[in-house]
Design a protein around this motif. Structure first.
Motif, PDB file in Angstrom:
ATOM      1  N   ALA A  13       0.738  -1.114   0.036  1.00 40.19           N
ATOM      2  CA  ALA A  13       0.001   0.013  -0.143  1.00 40.19           C
ATOM      3  C   ALA A  13       0.931   1.436   0.155  1.00 40.19           C
ATOM      4  CB  ALA A  13      -0.956   0.033   1.027  1.00 40.19           C
ATOM      5  N   LEU A  14       1.943   1.148   0.682  1.00 38.61           N
ATOM      6  CA  LEU A  14       2.795   2.447   0.805  1.00 38.61           C
ATOM      7  C   LEU A  14       3.766   2.513  -0.394  1.00 38.61           C
ATOM      8  CD1 LEU A  14       4.360   2.450   4.445  1.00 38.61           C
ATOM      9  CD2 LEU A  14       2.876   3.879   3.388  1.00 38.61           C
ATOM     10  N   VAL A  15       3.941   1.401  -1.270  1.00 41.52           N
ATOM     11  CA  VAL A  15       4.762   1.438  -2.472  1.00 41.52           C
ATOM     12  C   VAL A  15       3.753   2.150  -3.627  1.00 41.52           C
ATOM     13  CG1 VAL A  15       5.462   0.127  -4.423  1.00 41.52           C
ATOM     14  CG2 VAL A  15       6.274  -0.493  -2.067  1.00 41.52           C
ATOM     15  N   VAL A  16       2.514   1.540  -3.609  1.00 42.29           N
ATOM     16  CA  VAL A  16       1.397   2.365  -4.231  1.00 42.29           C
ATOM     17  C   VAL A  16       1.290   3.737  -4.106  1.00 42.29           C
ATOM     18  CG1 VAL A  16      -0.910   2.168  -5.147  1.00 42.29           C
ATOM     19  CG2 VAL A  16       0.452   0.341  -4.870  1.00 42.29           C
ATOM     20  N   ALA A  17       0.959   4.141  -2.986  1.00 43.49           N
ATOM     21  CA  ALA A  17       0.942   5.469  -2.516  1.00 43.49           C
ATOM     22  C   ALA A  17       2.071   6.278  -2.611  1.00 43.49           C
ATOM     23  CB  ALA A  17       0.512   5.334  -0.775  1.00 43.49           C
ATOM     24  N   ARG A  18       3.095   5.786  -2.679  1.00 39.79           N
ATOM     25  CA  ARG A  18       4.346   6.857  -3.089  1.00 39.79           C
ATOM     26  C   ARG A  18       4.364   7.306  -4.233  1.00 39.79           C
ATOM     27  NH1 ARG A  18       9.566   3.409  -2.225  1.00 39.79           N
ATOM     28  NH2 ARG A  18       8.784   2.422  -4.162  1.00 39.79           N
ATOM     29  N   GLU A  19       3.594   6.634  -4.993  1.00 44.94           N
ATOM     30  CA  GLU A  19       3.385   7.150  -6.764  1.00 44.94           C
ATOM     31  C   GLU A  19       2.650   8.523  -6.758  1.00 44.94           C
ATOM     32  OE1 GLU A  19       4.489   5.916  -9.781  1.00 44.94           O
ATOM     33  OE2 GLU A  19       5.677   4.553  -8.447  1.00 44.94           O
ATOM     34  N   ASP A  20       1.803   8.727  -5.627  1.00 46.71           N
ATOM     35  CA  ASP A  20       0.807   9.742  -5.668  1.00 46.71           C
ATOM     36  C   ASP A  20       1.251  11.026  -4.636  1.00 46.71           C
ATOM     37  OD1 ASP A  20      -0.737   8.645  -7.525  1.00 46.71           O
ATOM     38  OD2 ASP A  20      -2.025   7.600  -6.047  1.00 46.71           O
ATOM     39  N   SER A  22       4.097  12.095  -1.151  1.00 46.36           N
ATOM     40  CA  SER A  22       5.502  11.796  -0.458  1.00 46.36           C
ATOM     41  C   SER A  22       5.132  11.240   0.771  1.00 46.36           C
ATOM     42  CB  SER A  22       6.107  13.427  -0.054  1.00 46.36           C
ATOM     43  OG  SER A  22       6.433  14.019  -1.183  1.00 46.36           O
ATOM     44  N   LEU A  23       6.011  10.290   1.114  1.00 42.92           N
ATOM     45  CA  LEU A  23       5.834   9.528   2.255  1.00 42.92           C
ATOM     46  C   LEU A  23       6.439  10.337   3.561  1.00 42.92           C
ATOM     47  CD1 LEU A  23       6.662   5.862   1.207  1.00 42.92           C
ATOM     48  CD2 LEU A  23       4.342   7.064   1.427  1.00 42.92           C
ATOM     49  N   THR A  24       5.864  10.147   4.831  1.00 42.27           N
ATOM     50  CA  THR A  24       6.593  10.785   5.942  1.00 42.27           C
ATOM     51  C   THR A  24       7.892   9.890   6.227  1.00 42.27           C
ATOM     52  OG1 THR A  24       5.543   9.081   7.558  1.00 42.27           O
ATOM     53  CG2 THR A  24       4.254  11.209   7.092  1.00 42.27           C
TER      54      THR A  24
END
Length: 74
Positions: A13-20, A22-24
């Motif tokens: 889920a984080l790998v996919v979210a990273r496309e859209d 910035s991660l904390t």
């Protein structure tokens, strides 16, 4: 605060979210830690990167307009 031990489901889920977005800092560290100990999530990450690069190339593809269209003569 995000725990440093992620499941594979949370990691993907984080790998996919990273496309859209910035991660904390905590998410990036948890992701890095999981990738270091998991055998399958890095494969998923590489597949996502491959799709990202292919879509980027496709979006920026332009045919050479000087060439005539390929097709047989009738």
């Amino acid at each position: 605060m995000m725990p440093l031990q992620l499941t594979c489901k949370e990691t993907t889920a984080l790998v996919v979210a990273r496309e859209d977005r910035s991660l904390t800092w905590g998410q990036r560290m948890a992701l890095r830690l999981h990738m270091a100990v998991c055998a399958t999530c890095p494969v998923f990450e590489r597949q996502m990167m491959t799709m990202h690069h292919a879509l980027h190339q496709w979006r920026h593809y332009q045919e050479d307009e000087t060439k005539p269209p390929s097709g047989g003569t009738v």
